[in-house]
Design a protein around this motif. Structure first.
Motif, mmCIF file in Angstrom:
data_model
loop_
_atom_site.group_PDB
_atom_site.id
_atom_site.type_symbol
_atom_site.label_atom_id
_atom_site.label_comp_id
_atom_site.label_asym_id
_atom_site.label_seq_id
_atom_site.Cartn_x
_atom_site.Cartn_y
_atom_site.Cartn_z
ATOM 1 N N ASN A 540 -17.149 -42.630 -11.933
ATOM 2 C CA ASN A 540 -18.165 -42.889 -12.953
ATOM 3 C C ASN A 540 -19.068 -44.048 -12.569
ATOM 4 O O ASN A 540 -20.149 -44.218 -13.125
ATOM 5 N N ARG A 569 -20.394 -39.517 -10.604
ATOM 6 C CA ARG A 569 -20.502 -38.469 -11.608
ATOM 7 C C ARG A 569 -21.195 -39.049 -12.843
ATOM 8 O O ARG A 569 -20.694 -39.980 -13.469
ATOM 9 N N LYS A 570 -22.341 -38.529 -13.172
ATOM 10 C CA LYS A 570 -23.094 -39.018 -14.319
ATOM 11 C C LYS A 570 -22.580 -38.375 -15.609
ATOM 12 O O LYS A 570 -22.308 -37.186 -15.650
ATOM 13 N N CYS A 571 -22.464 -39.203 -16.615
ATOM 14 C CA CYS A 571 -21.955 -38.744 -17.906
ATOM 15 C C CYS A 571 -23.114 -38.666 -18.899
ATOM 16 O O CYS A 571 -23.645 -39.715 -19.312
ATOM 17 N N VAL A 575 -20.667 -39.857 -22.198
ATOM 18 C CA VAL A 575 -19.397 -39.164 -22.422
ATOM 19 C C VAL A 575 -19.247 -38.071 -21.372
ATOM 20 O O VAL A 575 -20.111 -37.200 -21.245
ATOM 21 N N CYS A 576 -18.144 -38.123 -20.615
ATOM 22 C CA CYS A 576 -17.845 -37.101 -19.611
ATOM 23 C C CYS A 576 -16.764 -36.169 -20.150
ATOM 24 O O CYS A 576 -15.733 -36.641 -20.657
ATOM 25 N N TYR A 578 -14.188 -33.442 -18.816
ATOM 26 C CA TYR A 578 -13.586 -32.961 -17.578
ATOM 27 C C TYR A 578 -12.625 -31.831 -17.920
ATOM 28 O O TYR A 578 -11.630 -32.034 -18.619
ATOM 29 N N ALA A 586 -11.772 -36.067 -22.222
ATOM 30 C CA ALA A 586 -13.047 -36.693 -22.559
ATOM 31 C C ALA A 586 -12.970 -38.175 -22.219
ATOM 32 O O ALA A 586 -12.007 -38.861 -22.591
ATOM 33 N N TYR A 587 -13.983 -38.651 -21.506
ATOM 34 C CA TYR A 587 -14.038 -40.065 -21.134
ATOM 35 C C TYR A 587 -15.294 -40.690 -21.727
ATOM 36 O O TYR A 587 -16.407 -40.194 -21.544
ATOM 37 N N GLN A 589 -17.496 -43.982 -21.578
ATOM 38 C CA GLN A 589 -17.647 -45.108 -20.675
ATOM 39 C C GLN A 589 -18.101 -46.372 -21.392
ATOM 40 O O GLN A 589 -18.370 -46.362 -22.602
#
Length: 652
Positions: A540, A569-571, A575-576, A578, A586-587, A589
């Motif tokens: 990230n 990896r752009k969120c 919010v990413c 995966y 869910a991540y 940042q």
């Protein structure tokens, strides 16, 4: 089977250091801290009972294992290095410079200060040591009192299960924190003459002004820049930059020859005792001085102890290089500091010496012709490299995740240049540099440049480095046990030692091959995460000063080149999401408002895990909220890296 066990009586002592080391390693790798008093009481009872029945092999082994475990626990408690609870930015510190380390691009200061400056829960009388970076042109000296504004980082825990724990390493090296200096001033100059080995090392560094002296004589670990070190490692001779048996053997041989010639010239002395005895004693004092001048690294201590035992055996008329002497040196170093068994230098050093003593231990003298002696030297050089490579390969793969393919070529071609040219010239040049003549160091630099071009050629060959997978602790233990079986088991008729050893090693390789790779990684604070996408890690962030080791550690565990470019990896919206075949994560940042996302994510039945930089308290959340250093495997199994040992934060 009974006959095979009865035949092992003479070799039982050889297993002693390994059983003790296994007990110590068990303590250091446990996921939690046990209460010391009850454990010591139970351990004492077990050791006493096992001592009464010491003739029973398995009870004696249990007693040694428990002793190693308890000794490591007591040693950890007595070490008591002060710790900080969080990173400290722009903090004012004041202390005395106790040691200086040099690298090509920065200078490292070891500052001794009152522990309450970095953690107010400690008493003012407790000292602490912090290591901070400063520019190379800084006018500082050992003994100066410095007042500085610094940024200090808490030593990080391991970033994946069973990987390098920097916090543990720092604790046993008495480092409370590391960081860098923003601004400083010297409040008291060390005007009085300073004494001590560190002052001497610093003086030699300034007189010589040579990284060869820094690396090969003074033992500075980072004197060789990282790019050059990678080249030497790929060529298979990176070990020359860690002062160990190779250096001790050369220096000890030169000192013995020098003093032997002097003693032979003293007639009244040699008529009473052989000249080799006083020559060995004087050479031993010279090696002891070299040990302290080089910084007393664990590999150097091992080599010095082995040399001490060899000299004592020669003087007393006993066998000098034996397995028992190696095991005795192992036990002594374990008692000095049991944490050494967890360090790469200790494991590589003893793996090589055990293999070499085992292979050459049965060598008998035979009369040979001139060409026979030449072939013997060539054969010994080749087999030394082969045997050392075989016995150290499991540890190289476990710690560095890569194996140099052409290490045998590098050792046969380049190592003699270090032995016959570079090392002698550096040693002589160190002495002459003290009186102002640097000619030998210039010659050593020329030979180094020539040898470095050879190392670059070897490193440029196809597949010069083989990337290795992560080796679990259980697999490494099986491989160590297999090598011990090969060396220590006394076979009867069918070479049972090779059979048992091969079975153990194959089991270790099988465990490694079947061990799954994580698909998601998260740092202890959730600031840095990594996703495995198309067999390649994506981060990230491309940089994170708080997590210097995380990038390399995760890529090594994932089987990637640490030097490859980092993919980010752009969120979208911070919010990413995966997704994997078995679970979804869910991540959220850093710097992203959590309130507008947490409700949506918790209500989404497709989200299995949530990781966030912020602490989340949502007991009704559908997803499982993960905190701390975490990895997730393809099956959905979550594994946390525990950070509750004494070296992580003994006050909480």
């Amino acid at each position: 089977m009974r006959e095979l066990l009865d035949n092992q009586f003479q070799n039982l002592f050889l297993w002693v250091p390994f059983v003790m080391a296994m007990g110590g390693a068990m303590y250091f790798t446990m996921p939690m801290e046990l209460p010391m008093i009850p454990v010591l009481c139970i351990g004492t009872i077990i050791c006493m009972v096992c001592g009464l029945f010491r003739r029973r092999i398995f009870l004696a082994g249990l007693g040694l294992f428990v002793f190693g475990f308890c000794y490591a626990m007591v040693f950890t408690y007595l070490t008591a290095t002060p710790l900080i609870t969080h990173n400290l930015r722009n903090i004012d510190i004041s202390g005395q410079i106790s040691k200086i380390d040099y690298t090509p691009d920065k200078t490292r200061l070891y500052i001794t200060l009152n522990a309450n400056q970095i953690n107010n829960t400690y008493d003012e009388s407790i000292p602490a040591i912090v290591r901070v970076n400063i520019d190379n042109d800084a006018n500082v000296a050992i003994g100066d009192t410095i007042q500085a504004t610094a940024t200090l980082f808490r030593p990080s825990v391991a970033y994946a299960p069973e990987t390098f724990d920097y916090a543990r390493w720092a604790y046993f090296n008495h480092l409370s924190a590391t960081g860098y200096i923003n601004d400083y001033q010297i409040t008291h100059w060390a005007n009085a003459p300073q004494t001590g080995i560190d002052v001497l090392r610093d003086g030699v560094h300034h007189r010589a002004q040579s990284f060869l002296v820094d690396a090969l004589v003074l033992g500075y670990k980072s004197a060789v820049d990282n790019d050059a070190r990678d080249i030497w490692t790929a060529a298979g001779i990176g070990h020359v930059w860690s002062i160990s048996g190779f250096h001790m053997t050369l220096v000890g041989g030169w000192l013995f020859t020098f003093f032997y010639l002097i003693c032979r010239a003293i007639g009244p002395l040699t008529r009473r005792i052989p000249a080799r005895i006083p020559a060995m004693i004087l050479a031993w004092f010279g090696l002891a001085f070299y040990l302290f001048l080089s910084g007393t690294d664990v590999a150097t201590i091992r080599a010095f102890l082995m040399t001490t035992l060899a000299f004592a055996a020669f003087i007393l008329g006993r066998d000098a290089i034996t397995m028992r002497n190696v095991c005795l040196a192992f036990c002594l170093i374990f008692l000095i500091n049991p944490h050494y068994v967890m360090q790469a230098g200790f494991q590589l050093s003893f793996a090589a010496i055990f293999g070499l003593v085992w292979y050459f231990g049965d060598t008998r003298y035979k009369h040979r012709t001139f060409w026979g002696r030449v072939w013997r030297v060539i054969h010994a050089a080749i087999m030394t490299s082969v045997v050392a490579t075989i016995f150290t390969t499991p540890f190289v793969a476990a710690h560095f995740y890569a194996i140099p393919t052409y290490s045998l070529v590098g050792n046969l071609i380049l190592l003699p240049v270090f032995s016959l040219a570079i090392m002698p010239m550096v040693m002589v040049g160190t002495l002459t540099a003290l009186v102002g003549w640097t000619g030998p160091l210039m010659a050593a630099q020329w030979f180094y440049d020539w040898t470095y071009r050879g190392a670059q050629w070897i490193a440029s060959l196809p597949h010069a480095t083989i990337i290795m997978p992560h080796i679990p602790n259980m697999a490494l233990c099986m491989m160590i046990l297999g090598l011990c079986c090969v060396m220590f088991i006394r076979p009867m008729r069918r070479r049972e030692n090779y059979i048992i050893g091969a079975v153990m090693i194959i089991m270790g390789i099988t465990i490694t091959a079947l061990y799954p790779r994580p698909m998601f990684y998260a740092s202890w604070d959730g600031e840095l995460v990594a996703f495995l996408y198309n067999n390649q890690l994506e981060f990230n962030k491309s940089r994170a000063s708080n997590h210097f080791f995380a990038f390399d550690t995760w890529r090594q565990v994932a089987g990637e080149e640490p030097s490859a470019p980092r993919t980010r990896r752009k969120c979208p919206g911070g919010v990413c999401i995966y997704e994997t075949p078995k679970w979804t994560l869910a991540y959220v940042q850093k710097y992203v408002p959590l309130a507008k996302n947490i409700t949506t994510l918790c209500r989404d039945n497709n989200i299995d895990y949530i990781v966030s930089y912020f602490q989340i308290d949502a007991p009704r959340c559908h997803a499982k909220i993960l905190r701390g250093t975490t990895v997730i495997y393809p099956s959905g199994h979550v594994e946390h890296v525990r950070a509750n040992r004494r070296w992580h934060n003994q006050r909480t």
